[in-house]
Every structure is written in C-alpha cells, then in structure tokens.
Design a protein around this motif. Structure first.
Motif, PDB file in Angstrom:
ATOM      1  N   TYR A 102       0.813  -1.225   0.000  1.00  0.00           N
ATOM      2  CA  TYR A 102       0.000   0.000   0.000  1.00  0.00           C
ATOM      3  C   TYR A 102       0.850   1.281   0.000  1.00  0.00           C
ATOM      4  O   TYR A 102       0.320   2.378  -0.142  1.00  0.00           O
ATOM      5  N   ALA A 103       2.182   1.139   0.163  1.00  0.00           N
ATOM      6  CA  ALA A 103       3.037   2.324   0.343  1.00  0.00           C
ATOM      7  C   ALA A 103       2.956   3.291  -0.851  1.00  0.00           C
ATOM      8  O   ALA A 103       2.846   4.509  -0.674  1.00  0.00           O
ATOM      9  N   GLN A 104       3.005   2.725  -2.070  1.00  0.00           N
ATOM     10  CA  GLN A 104       2.973   3.585  -3.262  1.00  0.00           C
ATOM     11  C   GLN A 104       1.647   4.344  -3.358  1.00  0.00           C
ATOM     12  O   GLN A 104       1.621   5.550  -3.627  1.00  0.00           O
ATOM     13  N   ASP A 105       0.562   3.613  -3.100  1.00  0.00           N
ATOM     14  CA  ASP A 105      -0.783   4.202  -3.122  1.00  0.00           C
ATOM     15  C   ASP A 105      -0.886   5.362  -2.116  1.00  0.00           C
ATOM     16  O   ASP A 105      -1.441   6.425  -2.418  1.00  0.00           O
ATOM     17  N   ILE A 106      -0.337   5.144  -0.923  1.00  0.00           N
ATOM     18  CA  ILE A 106      -0.381   6.162   0.133  1.00  0.00           C
ATOM     19  C   ILE A 106       0.379   7.410  -0.321  1.00  0.00           C
ATOM     20  O   ILE A 106      -0.140   8.529  -0.246  1.00  0.00           O
ATOM     21  N   CYS A 107       1.603   7.202  -0.856  1.00  0.00           N
ATOM     22  CA  CYS A 107       2.420   8.347  -1.319  1.00  0.00           C
ATOM     23  C   CYS A 107       1.712   9.111  -2.431  1.00  0.00           C
ATOM     24  O   CYS A 107       1.682  10.343  -2.424  1.00  0.00           O
ATOM     25  N   ASP A 108       1.168   8.367  -3.392  1.00  0.00           N
ATOM     26  CA  ASP A 108       0.504   9.015  -4.534  1.00  0.00           C
ATOM     27  C   ASP A 108      -0.700   9.826  -4.055  1.00  0.00           C
ATOM     28  O   ASP A 108      -0.925  10.947  -4.514  1.00  0.00           O
ATOM     29  N   THR A 109      -1.480   9.272  -3.127  1.00  0.00           N
ATOM     30  CA  THR A 109      -2.681   9.981  -2.645  1.00  0.00           C
ATOM     31  C   THR A 109      -2.276  11.248  -1.888  1.00  0.00           C
ATOM     32  O   THR A 109      -2.900  12.304  -2.058  1.00  0.00           O
ATOM     33  N   ILE A 110      -1.211  11.164  -1.083  1.00  0.00           N
ATOM     34  CA  ILE A 110      -0.737  12.356  -0.358  1.00  0.00           C
ATOM     35  C   ILE A 110      -0.294  13.427  -1.364  1.00  0.00           C
ATOM     36  O   ILE A 110      -0.686  14.596  -1.262  1.00  0.00           O
TER      37      ILE A 110
END
Ligand SMILES: CC(C)(COP(=O)(O)OP(=O)(O)OC[C@H]1O[C@@H](n2cnc3c(N)ncnc32)[C@H](O)[C@@H]1OP(=O)(O)O)[C@@H](O)C(=O)NCCC(=O)NCCS
Length: 204
Positions: A13-21
């Motif tokens: 989920y790390a990439q998704d979290i960074c992209d959403t931020i």
C-alpha cells in the motif's frame, strides 16, 4: 471498514499512500512534506501506523513519529482516499492513532502542525491546544521534514518561529478535553491563515 495497526504485510500500500498524499497536496495547493514509498514502508513496519482498509482497498492512513528522545510524538501523514472522505473516517483514524500513541508513549506530548481546518477540528476534539512553535519539539530532524514543503522559505525567514501551519499540542500533564459540544472557532483559524498568507507569501 477495518482500522488496523499496520505491519510488513501492508508494504504493497506504500505507493498508493504516497501518490494519494502527493495528489491531494497538488489539488489543495498547500505545502506538505513529501514522503517516499521507502519512508512509508518504514512506518508500516514499526507498529506505529494505522491503516484503514475497505476489504483490500486502501482508504486511509496516519502514523506516529517519535522526537526528542520520546518527549514528543507527532501524529503525521494523515490521508483519507478521496472516495472515502466526508464520512468521519479521518476522525476515526486520528482517534485510533491517538489511542496508540497514548498506549505506547504515555508520557510524551503529542503534537502536529497543519494548515488543514479538518485536522485542527479533529485535534481540538481530542484535547490538543494551539501553541507557538517554541512549545513543540526542537529536534532538528522533525523540522528537517519541512524542507520538502513549498513554504519552507517562510520557516527559514522567521527563524522557525512561525509558518503557514499552526502548531497543536496535547500535553498529558494538562490533559483536559473540551466540554461536550464545545467546538473550535473555525472562522478564527481561517482568518489567521489568510492573514499569515498575505504576510508571508510572496506576491507573484
Ligand atoms: C483532511 C482529510 C484527512 C479529512 O478526511 P475526512 O475523512 O473527510 O474527514 P472527516 O469526515 O473525519 O471530518 C472531520 C471533521 O473535519 C471537517 N472537514 C472535513 N474536510 C474538511 C475540509 N476540507 N475543510 C474544513 N473542514 C473539513 C468535517 O466536517 C468534520 O467536522 P465536524 O465533526 O465538525 O463535522 C481528507 O480530506 C484528506 O485526506 N485530505 C488531504 C490530505 C490532508 O489534507 N491531510 C492533512 C494534512 S495535515
């Protein structure tokens, strides 16, 4: 919706979290400290992060950071995926990360800096008070995190005394929640923010 203490099985989920931020910061046009997927993975693995999952789908995230030899902790990186906003999810995530902070670091002062009215409201209800930056940690590593924010020049110009963000602090030694039904004065904060913007932002 499941709110869980994250672990290494959630690295995906790390990439998704960074992209959403990053996308949310772009849309809001405000400054924000940038985070890499590697940084987020570190937070996911050390038992200090709360992840909200709707089945397998990422819905929200927030993590604890420890500063000044555990005298202070910050609840940072709060993000709710656009599909899940306006339903009280940020409030639930912050309450959970606050509870985890109190359990793991019972003597630490809990703080955050934010330009967001939603976050100020949530913090206020948890018992945080607005404070000057001098009341927050002086750990240089915390303030280094601001270097990737587009407003970092303001923090430098004011010698770290103020910026567009407001500092908020929960002190366990003076722990008093606001009276039932007492709300933060959102209008005053919006006004303060616009005054700071007109003082500090360079005219284009
Ligand atoms: C800010 C954010 C986390 C709010 O998530 P959310 O799940 O929609 O928030 P909630 O539904 O729990 O709302 C909490 C409170 O904030 C208020 N609120 C929510 N979004 C708001 C906004 N954009 N402006 C002002 N108030 C807002 C809600 O009305 C609610 O207050 P109430 O209890 O008085 O009704 C989400 O919009 C987001 O991820 N934004 C981008 C990232 C960000 O700004 N992070 C904070 C960085 S410090």
């Amino acid at each position: 919706m499941n709110l869980i203490v994250a672990n290494e099985s959630h690295f995906k989920y790390a990439q998704d979290i960074c992209d959403t931020i990053a996308e949310s910061a772009k849309i809001r046009g405000t400054g924000i400290a940038k985070r890499t997927p590697e940084y987020i993975q570190k937070k996911l693995s050390n038992g200090n992060a709360i992840l909200a999952l709707d089945g397998e789908k990422f819905a929200g995230f927030c993590y604890i950071e420890v500063w000044g030899h555990e005298k202070f902790v910050a609840n940072s990186g709060l993000i709710v995926h656009p599909d899940y906003r306006g339903q009280g999810l940020a409030k639930k995530i912050k309450a959970k990360v606050f509870e985890l902070s109190r359990k793991k670091f019972p003597d630490a002062k809990i703080f955050g800096i934010t330009t967001g009215l939603a976050v100020m409201k949530i913090n206020y209800e948890l018992g945080y008070k607005p404070v000057t930056f001098s009341e927050l940690t002086d750990d240089p590593e915390f303030w280094k995190g601001c270097q990737t924010c587009k407003n970092f020049d303001i923090l430098t110009r004011t010698e770290q005394k103020m910026c567009l963000c407001t500092g908020m602090l929960y002190d366990p030694a003076h722990n008093k929640k606001p009276e039932e039904g007492k709300q933060m004065n959102g209008k005053a904060f919006t006004r303060l923010k616009s005054i700071k913007e007109s003082l500090f932002l360079k005219k284009k």
